[in-house]
Design a protein around this motif. Sequence first.
Motif, PDB file in Angstrom:
ATOM      1  N   VAL A 132      70.060 -24.875  48.845  1.00 22.84           N
ATOM      2  CA  VAL A 132      68.625 -25.175  48.919  1.00 22.84           C
ATOM      3  C   VAL A 132      67.917 -25.631  47.615  1.00 22.84           C
ATOM      4  O   VAL A 132      67.109 -26.221  47.540  1.00 22.84           O
ATOM      5  CB  VAL A 132      67.749 -24.145  49.366  1.00 22.84           C
ATOM      6  N   GLY A 133      68.557 -25.079  46.465  1.00 21.45           N
ATOM      7  CA  GLY A 133      68.319 -25.306  45.280  1.00 21.45           C
ATOM      8  C   GLY A 133      67.098 -24.473  44.588  1.00 21.45           C
ATOM      9  O   GLY A 133      66.333 -24.689  43.815  1.00 21.45           O
ATOM     10  N   CYS A 134      66.892 -23.188  45.289  1.00 20.49           N
ATOM     11  CA  CYS A 134      65.854 -22.531  44.921  1.00 20.49           C
ATOM     12  C   CYS A 134      66.298 -20.915  45.068  1.00 20.49           C
ATOM     13  O   CYS A 134      67.406 -20.666  45.875  1.00 20.49           O
ATOM     14  CB  CYS A 134      64.458 -22.694  45.506  1.00 20.49           C
ATOM     15  N   TYR A 135      65.378 -19.937  44.669  1.00 22.27           N
ATOM     16  CA  TYR A 135      65.662 -18.641  45.012  1.00 22.27           C
ATOM     17  C   TYR A 135      65.054 -18.318  46.287  1.00 22.27           C
ATOM     18  O   TYR A 135      64.107 -18.657  46.846  1.00 22.27           O
ATOM     19  CB  TYR A 135      64.876 -17.756  44.054  1.00 22.27           C
ATOM     20  N   ALA A 136      65.911 -17.331  47.094  1.00 18.92           N
ATOM     21  CA  ALA A 136      65.637 -17.012  48.439  1.00 18.92           C
ATOM     22  C   ALA A 136      65.844 -15.372  48.590  1.00 18.92           C
ATOM     23  O   ALA A 136      66.445 -15.033  48.033  1.00 18.92           O
ATOM     24  CB  ALA A 136      66.229 -17.694  49.474  1.00 18.92           C
ATOM     25  N   GLU A 137      64.854 -14.810  49.559  1.00 18.54           N
ATOM     26  CA  GLU A 137      65.097 -13.524  49.597  1.00 18.54           C
ATOM     27  C   GLU A 137      66.424 -13.083  50.678  1.00 18.54           C
ATOM     28  O   GLU A 137      66.520 -13.899  51.543  1.00 18.54           O
ATOM     29  CB  GLU A 137      63.844 -12.948  50.351  1.00 18.54           C
ATOM     30  N   ILE A 138      66.967 -11.893  50.452  1.00 16.28           N
ATOM     31  CA  ILE A 138      67.886 -11.592  51.098  1.00 16.28           C
ATOM     32  C   ILE A 138      67.558 -10.267  51.832  1.00 16.28           C
ATOM     33  O   ILE A 138      66.665  -9.705  51.678  1.00 16.28           O
ATOM     34  CB  ILE A 138      69.265 -11.170  50.216  1.00 16.28           C
ATOM     35  N   ASP A 139      68.382 -10.239  53.163  1.00 17.30           N
ATOM     36  CA  ASP A 139      68.111  -9.053  53.975  1.00 17.30           C
ATOM     37  C   ASP A 139      68.920  -7.952  53.295  1.00 17.30           C
ATOM     38  O   ASP A 139      70.074  -7.755  52.950  1.00 17.30           O
ATOM     39  CB  ASP A 139      68.732  -9.178  55.217  1.00 17.30           C
ATOM     40  N   LEU A 140      68.342  -6.819  52.910  1.00 13.47           N
ATOM     41  CA  LEU A 140      68.930  -5.531  52.180  1.00 13.47           C
ATOM     42  C   LEU A 140      69.884  -4.835  52.878  1.00 13.47           C
ATOM     43  O   LEU A 140      70.727  -4.208  52.355  1.00 13.47           O
ATOM     44  CB  LEU A 140      67.973  -4.834  51.426  1.00 13.47           C
ATOM     45  N   SER A 142      72.327  -6.674  55.621  1.00 16.23           N
ATOM     46  CA  SER A 142      73.256  -7.550  55.817  1.00 16.23           C
ATOM     47  C   SER A 142      73.796  -8.251  54.495  1.00 16.23           C
ATOM     48  O   SER A 142      74.801  -8.734  54.586  1.00 16.23           O
ATOM     49  CB  SER A 142      73.138  -8.659  57.041  1.00 16.23           C
ATOM     50  N   LEU A 143      72.827  -8.287  53.604  1.00 11.13           N
ATOM     51  CA  LEU A 143      72.999  -8.998  52.043  1.00 11.13           C
ATOM     52  C   LEU A 143      73.161 -10.539  52.585  1.00 11.13           C
ATOM     53  O   LEU A 143      73.647 -11.302  51.512  1.00 11.13           O
ATOM     54  CB  LEU A 143      74.231  -8.531  51.512  1.00 11.13           C
ATOM     55  N   THR A 144      72.686 -11.135  53.445  1.00 11.96           N
ATOM     56  CA  THR A 144      72.582 -12.398  53.770  1.00 11.96           C
ATOM     57  C   THR A 144      71.171 -12.937  53.701  1.00 11.96           C
ATOM     58  O   THR A 144      70.122 -12.015  53.669  1.00 11.96           O
ATOM     59  CB  THR A 144      72.856 -12.626  55.590  1.00 11.96           C
ATOM     60  N   PHE A 145      71.191 -14.230  53.378  1.00 16.65           N
ATOM     61  CA  PHE A 145      69.570 -14.835  53.159  1.00 16.65           C
ATOM     62  C   PHE A 145      68.809 -14.780  54.242  1.00 16.65           C
ATOM     63  O   PHE A 145      69.064 -15.080  55.453  1.00 16.65           O
ATOM     64  CB  PHE A 145      69.939 -16.315  52.805  1.00 16.65           C
ATOM     65  N   ASN A 146      67.597 -14.397  54.126  1.00 20.72           N
ATOM     66  CA  ASN A 146      66.679 -14.517  55.212  1.00 20.72           C
ATOM     67  C   ASN A 146      66.538 -15.989  55.511  1.00 20.72           C
ATOM     68  O   ASN A 146      66.403 -16.870  54.775  1.00 20.72           O
ATOM     69  CB  ASN A 146      65.221 -13.739  54.924  1.00 20.72           C
ATOM     70  N   PRO A 147      65.884 -16.345  56.984  1.00 25.62           N
ATOM     71  CA  PRO A 147      65.587 -17.575  57.118  1.00 25.62           C
ATOM     72  C   PRO A 147      64.512 -18.151  56.312  1.00 25.62           C
ATOM     73  O   PRO A 147      63.433 -17.449  55.906  1.00 25.62           O
ATOM     74  CB  PRO A 147      65.103 -17.607  58.591  1.00 25.62           C
ATOM     75  N   ILE A 148      64.358 -19.456  55.616  1.00 23.97           N
ATOM     76  CA  ILE A 148      63.069 -19.969  54.898  1.00 23.97           C
ATOM     77  C   ILE A 148      62.168 -20.590  55.816  1.00 23.97           C
ATOM     78  O   ILE A 148      62.478 -21.113  56.651  1.00 23.97           O
ATOM     79  CB  ILE A 148      63.874 -20.797  53.868  1.00 23.97           C
ATOM     80  N   VAL A 162      64.762  -8.348  47.207  1.00 26.88           N
ATOM     81  CA  VAL A 162      65.765  -9.018  46.396  1.00 26.88           C
ATOM     82  C   VAL A 162      65.965 -10.539  46.840  1.00 26.88           C
ATOM     83  O   VAL A 162      66.130 -10.929  47.902  1.00 26.88           O
ATOM     84  CB  VAL A 162      67.028  -8.237  46.366  1.00 26.88           C
ATOM     85  N   SER A 163      65.599 -11.241  45.754  1.00 27.62           N
ATOM     86  CA  SER A 163      65.898 -12.891  45.958  1.00 27.62           C
ATOM     87  C   SER A 163      66.982 -13.143  44.951  1.00 27.62           C
ATOM     88  O   SER A 163      67.360 -12.688  43.875  1.00 27.62           O
ATOM     89  CB  SER A 163      64.722 -13.539  45.467  1.00 27.62           C
TER      90      SER A 163
END
Length: 99
Positions: free
Chosen positions: A83-91, A93-99, A76-77
Motif C-alpha cells: 500500500v506504501g504507508c503505515y497500517a495498524e496490526i492486530d496485536l 495475530s500480528l497481521t494487518f488490520n483491514p484498511i 502498533v503500526s
Amino acid sequence: MKIVKSTRFDDVDHDLGYEYRGYKYDVQNEENVFLIRVYDDEPGQATVVRPTSMSKNENLRALVEFLQSELEVSRVSLYKGDVGCYAEIDLDSLTFNPI
C-alpha cells in the motif's frame, strides 16, 4: 529487549503544512535495532519506522510485547509495502488490520 536511546522530536514546517511531535526510541534486541516513533497526537500508538520489513521479522511478537509493557501502547503500526504507508496490526495475530 531494551531502549538504548530516547529522543524528543518536533518536526514542524508550517509552510508545508505538517507538524509531527513525539518521541523516537531505539529498541535493541541482541544485534537488531528497531526505530520506534510515538506521536503526541496519537496516544497509545507506536509506529515501527525501521526496519520497514518488520511485518516479516521473526522478532515482531517480542517487540510488540515489549512496546506494550514498556511504552504502554495498545496499537502498533508497521509499514505495509503493497500500500506504501503505515497500517495498524492486530496485536494477537500480528497481521494487518483491514484498511
